[in-house]
Design a protein around this motif. Structure first.
Motif, mmCIF file in Angstrom:
data_model
loop_
_atom_site.group_PDB
_atom_site.id
_atom_site.type_symbol
_atom_site.label_atom_id
_atom_site.label_comp_id
_atom_site.label_asym_id
_atom_site.label_seq_id
_atom_site.Cartn_x
_atom_site.Cartn_y
_atom_site.Cartn_z
ATOM 1 N N ILE A 62 13.887 43.732 -38.952
ATOM 2 C CA ILE A 62 13.906 45.191 -38.815
ATOM 3 C C ILE A 62 12.808 45.813 -39.668
ATOM 4 O O ILE A 62 12.216 46.824 -39.270
ATOM 5 C CB ILE A 62 15.290 45.798 -39.131
ATOM 6 N N LYS A 63 12.508 45.221 -40.814
ATOM 7 C CA LYS A 63 11.417 45.739 -41.651
ATOM 8 C C LYS A 63 10.068 45.607 -40.948
ATOM 9 O O LYS A 63 9.164 46.403 -41.184
ATOM 10 C CB LYS A 63 11.369 45.011 -43.008
ATOM 11 N N ALA A 131 28.535 49.615 -38.548
ATOM 12 C CA ALA A 131 27.105 49.291 -38.484
ATOM 13 C C ALA A 131 26.758 48.641 -37.155
ATOM 14 O O ALA A 131 25.741 48.977 -36.539
ATOM 15 C CB ALA A 131 26.726 48.370 -39.641
ATOM 16 N N GLY A 135 24.327 50.387 -34.497
ATOM 17 C CA GLY A 135 23.107 49.666 -34.160
ATOM 18 C C GLY A 135 23.021 49.333 -32.682
ATOM 19 O O GLY A 135 21.975 49.515 -32.056
ATOM 20 N N ASP A 140 20.480 55.314 -34.717
ATOM 21 C CA ASP A 140 19.724 54.759 -35.829
ATOM 22 C C ASP A 140 20.010 55.426 -37.175
ATOM 23 O O ASP A 140 20.109 54.740 -38.194
ATOM 24 C CB ASP A 140 18.228 54.794 -35.519
ATOM 25 N N HIS A 143 23.378 54.301 -38.296
ATOM 26 C CA HIS A 143 23.282 52.865 -38.570
ATOM 27 C C HIS A 143 22.657 52.623 -39.944
ATOM 28 O O HIS A 143 23.193 51.854 -40.753
ATOM 29 C CB HIS A 143 22.459 52.184 -37.468
ATOM 30 N N ARG A 144 21.546 53.285 -40.218
ATOM 31 C CA ARG A 144 20.865 53.095 -41.513
ATOM 32 C C ARG A 144 21.765 53.469 -42.693
ATOM 33 O O ARG A 144 21.765 52.793 -43.724
ATOM 34 C CB ARG A 144 19.579 53.917 -41.570
ATOM 35 N N LYS A 145 22.518 54.549 -42.520
ATOM 36 C CA LYS A 145 23.391 54.999 -43.612
ATOM 37 C C LYS A 145 24.469 53.964 -43.935
ATOM 38 O O LYS A 145 24.698 53.639 -45.099
ATOM 39 C CB LYS A 145 24.058 56.332 -43.251
ATOM 40 N N VAL A 147 24.569 50.767 -43.084
ATOM 41 C CA VAL A 147 24.017 49.457 -43.423
ATOM 42 C C VAL A 147 23.687 49.360 -44.909
ATOM 43 O O VAL A 147 23.768 48.282 -45.499
ATOM 44 C CB VAL A 147 22.781 49.153 -42.542
ATOM 45 N N LYS A 148 23.365 50.484 -45.531
ATOM 46 C CA LYS A 148 23.088 50.475 -46.969
ATOM 47 C C LYS A 148 24.308 50.008 -47.761
ATOM 48 O O LYS A 148 24.171 49.478 -48.860
ATOM 49 C CB LYS A 148 22.643 51.861 -47.437
#
Length: 174
Positions: A62-63, A131, A135, A140, A143-145, A147-148
């Motif tokens: 993903i990065k 998540a 996802g 998104d 999902h990002r929130k 996943v942290k």
């Protein structure tokens, strides 16, 4: 399914699964499922190791904006989590618990590792389910929130599960 009812379902699943597992683990009479179940802790250690690798690869992908590869890794990790749960229950309903035989400082480390592993495994499920849902549906921001929170706990659970297995495995008496 509406988001609110989906989250209610996720919350219910996140409570029901640990309760059912606890009830099954509390059974005094073990089921005779055969000696093959004695291999399940080793298989679960492999599953946890592989899950950790998939989680890290998912992060790498993903990065580097490789969304398809990320999705594949996370789906594989998610599926392995389900398989782990099935194997974990099958082992514990058919085999007695193995006491840790180490003494001294290593004993404290083992129990710290085990207790934090179990505690983290209990709290991670609703985050992982959210998540995965966010996802998969390309929500998104949400999902990002989540996943942290989900990612580091899930990775911790995977790694500490392997450590617990390595530490307890010399004391299995099959």
């Amino acid at each position: 399914m509406k988001k609110k009812s989906l989250f209610s379902t996720i919350n219910i699943i996140s409570v029901v699964i640990p309760v059912v597992v606890a009830v099954l683990l509390g059974l005094r009479t073990k089921l005779d499922l055969g000696s093959w179940t004695q291999n399940l802790p080793f298989i679960n250690a492999i599953i946890n190791s592989t899950t950790a690798v998939f989680l890290v690869l998912g992060l790498v992908f993903i990065k580097s904006k490789r969304i398809g590869a990320h999705k594949t890794m996370m789906s594989l990790a998610f599926g392995l989590g389900g398989l782990f749960l099935v194997f974990y229950v099958l082992y514990h309903i058919s085999n007695t618990s193995t006491p840790f035989g180490g003494q001294g400082t290593i004993r404290y480390f083992y129990y710290f590792n085990l207790i934090t592993h179990i505690g983290a495994s209990l709290i991670v499920l609703p985050f992982v389910l959210r998540a995965y849902y966010f996802g998969w549906n390309r929500m998104d921001l949400e999902h990002r929130k989540v996943v942290k929170i989900a990612f580091p706990i899930w990775l911790y659970v995977s790694i500490t599960g392997v450590i617990a297995y390595i530490m307890i495995s010399p004391y299995y008496t099959f």
